[in-house]
Structures are given as C-alpha cells and as structure tokens.
Motif scaffolding. Structure first.
Motif, PDB file in Angstrom:
ATOM      1  N   LEU A  77       0.744  -1.231  -0.009  1.00  0.00           N
ATOM      2  CA  LEU A  77       0.090  -0.123   0.093  1.00  0.00           C
ATOM      3  C   LEU A  77       0.790   1.308   0.106  1.00  0.00           C
ATOM      4  N   ALA A  78       0.743   2.235  -0.929  1.00  0.00           N
ATOM      5  CA  ALA A  78       1.332   3.535  -1.091  1.00  0.00           C
ATOM      6  C   ALA A  78       0.685   4.366  -0.211  1.00  0.00           C
ATOM      7  N   ASP A 117      -7.530   4.548   0.595  1.00  0.00           N
ATOM      8  CA  ASP A 117      -6.465   4.354   1.364  1.00  0.00           C
ATOM      9  C   ASP A 117      -4.979   4.723   0.948  1.00  0.00           C
ATOM     10  N   GLY A 118      -5.089   4.519  -0.322  1.00  0.00           N
ATOM     11  CA  GLY A 118      -3.525   4.875  -1.113  1.00  0.00           C
ATOM     12  C   GLY A 118      -3.646   3.892  -2.362  1.00  0.00           C
ATOM     13  N   LEU A 141     -13.014  -0.673  -7.703  1.00  0.00           N
ATOM     14  CA  LEU A 141     -12.269  -0.447  -6.718  1.00  0.00           C
ATOM     15  C   LEU A 141     -12.714  -1.359  -5.444  1.00  0.00           C
ATOM     16  N   GLY A 142     -11.992  -1.422  -4.469  1.00  0.00           N
ATOM     17  CA  GLY A 142     -12.332  -2.233  -3.311  1.00  0.00           C
ATOM     18  C   GLY A 142     -13.496  -1.624  -2.386  1.00  0.00           C
ATOM     19  N   PRO A 199      -7.732  -4.757  -6.270  1.00  0.00           N
ATOM     20  CA  PRO A 199      -8.217  -3.482  -6.729  1.00  0.00           C
ATOM     21  C   PRO A 199      -7.008  -2.603  -6.758  1.00  0.00           C
ATOM     22  N   GLY A 200      -7.098  -1.438  -7.501  1.00  0.00           N
ATOM     23  CA  GLY A 200      -6.100  -0.590  -7.284  1.00  0.00           C
ATOM     24  C   GLY A 200      -6.086   0.263  -6.299  1.00  0.00           C
ATOM     25  N   HIS A 201      -7.502   0.418  -5.572  1.00  0.00           N
ATOM     26  CA  HIS A 201      -7.598   1.247  -4.374  1.00  0.00           C
ATOM     27  C   HIS A 201      -8.525   0.341  -3.708  1.00  0.00           C
TER      28      HIS A 201
END
Length: 261
Positions: A21-22, A31-32, A150-151, A187-189
């Motif tokens: 996680l960024a 969240d990033g 997305l999540g 997901p990406g986020h």
C-alpha cells in the motif's frame, strides 16, 4: 487465505500476489494506491508502482527481491499518475521493462504475459480510461483491476477519457468472467474483494441507477454537467466536485445530450 505480513502496508492477498500500500491516501485514492508484487519462482511482475515515493519504492523492492527474487516486468493498468509516477525509478533500479499506459508494446486483448513460471492474461477494459487493462492471474483465480473496479465505492469515469458506454460493456465482460473463473479481486484502491460477482453486480446496478437519475434530471430540464450535479449529486464534497462534474458529462455523453468531442 489472506494473511497480514506487516501491519496494513504489506499484505499477501493470494498465493502468488502481495499488495504493498502506497502512502498516498485521499478522496480519490481511498487508503492509497495498491501496488502488487506477483511472483512464482524468482521472476517478479510489479503491477502499478504507484507514486514517486522513495519509501514506497523501497518497500516494493524489499518484497520483490526477498529470497532471491528479481523484477522482470513492470505493468501499468492505466496512465493516471497515482499508479505510474514511480515506474521510472523502479525500472532504473531493476532494469525491468515497463508496459502499459503508452509504455512499451501496446497490450493486445487476451495477451499472455509470462515471467518465469508466472502467467498473466491481459484484458483490455476501457471505461475508467481508454487505456485501462485488467490482469487475470489464473493460477490464483485473482483479477487485478486497477481503477476499473475499486475495493470500496465506485470509480470515476472522468471526462474526456472516461466512457460510460465502454464501462458498462466492461462490467458485463468482467461479471461473466467472475462467474466462471475469478475467486477474488485485487483493486487499485481499497480492500481486497472476496465476492467478485456480487461486487460487480452491485457496481452495475449502481451505474444503471445513476443513469436513471440523470435521465430523470434531463427530463426535468437539466442540460449541462452543472445542472446534473445540482439535481443528482446534491451537496458534493468540494474535493470531489470536479470529479462529479466530469462524471456527469460522461453520463450526458452516453445519453447523447452532449457530444463526445
């Protein structure tokens, strides 16, 4: 089974996939950005290196190079900077080629990517952006979706690159895939998705319900994105106002109220 490796930053989400996680949380990134390190054997694929952040890069490299791993390929799911800004630094550190988002050879739908024993299938999935792709990791039943899914919540289809018509077709395609061979979504986020078919059905239902609201607003006299935002979105967080306006314009384009160009 999911297991936490160190707090909430690094988490193994399937046998071959680890999420890093960024540190770029926000209204648009949740969240990033989720960077994924995919590995079977020593060759590693990094998906969406995320922002140009030295600490994040070090964490990604620590995961990727553990036990003799080496980064063989960097893949970008689409061109937005919160997914791509760290790609050059990662490529410079590892010597790995970068593909996606206009980098390297363009992806072909159904193309197979291989890194050692690891095998991925590329799905071209326009809608969030024209260049969006998802990646299927068949051995884990895992679908990496970038910003297509997305999540948590619903992705923005931002003007001029977002396309409601294309996105609805993408959702139908991913839902059919989820019913056959996907057991979870990375997901990406946002958080991991353990019930992919149900999640995709909910997203499709939400999109169609929002389009019905926009149609009703148009019938009541709305003609501009600003009209739609006022009538449909109500009070919008100032941080999301621009995104809401762009989404409204893509919806009006889908309904033929405003031109695509």
């Amino acid at each position: 089974m999911l297991r936490t490796m160190d707090a909430t930053t690094v988490r193994q989400v399937s046998e071959r996939a680890t999420r890093v996680l960024a540190p770029n949380p926000g209204p648009m990134t949740l969240d990033g950005t989720n960077t994924y390190v995919l590995r079977e054997g020593t060759d590693v694929v990094v998906v969406d290196p995320g922002p140009d952040d030295a600490g994040h890069l070090e964490r990604v490299l620590e995961v990727a190079t553990a036990d003799g791993g080496r980064v063989a390929l960097v893949v970008l799911t689409h061109h937005h900077r919160d997914h791509t800004a760290g790609a050059d630094a990662l490529a410079e550190r590892t010597g790995a080629p970068v593909r996606g988002a206009g980098r390297g050879e363009p992806f072909a739908d159904g193309e197979r990517l291989a890194a050692g024993a690891l095998s991925l299938t590329v799905l071209t999935t326009p809608g969030h952006t024209a260049d969006s792709v998802c990646l299927l990791l068949p051995a884990d039943g895992l679908l990496l979706t970038g910003d297509t899914v997305l999540g948590r919540g619903s992705t923005v289809l931002a003007w001029p690159d977002g396309d409601v018509t294309a996105y609805l077709a993408t959702l139908d395609r991913l839902l059919a895939l989820a019913r056959r061979e996907v057991s979870s979504i990375a997901p990406g986020h946002g958080p991991h998705v353990d019930e992919p078919a149900a999640a995709l059905e909910n997203i499709r239902t939400h999109r169609n319900a929002r389009l019905a609201e926009v149609r009703a607003a148009v019938a009541a006299g709305a003609r501009t994105p600003e009209d739609v935002v006022r009538r449909v979105y109500g009070d919008v967080d100032p941080a999301l106002e621009s995104a809401a306006g762009q989404s409204a314009r893509t919806q009006l384009a889908h309904l033929g109220i405003v031109p695509r160009t």
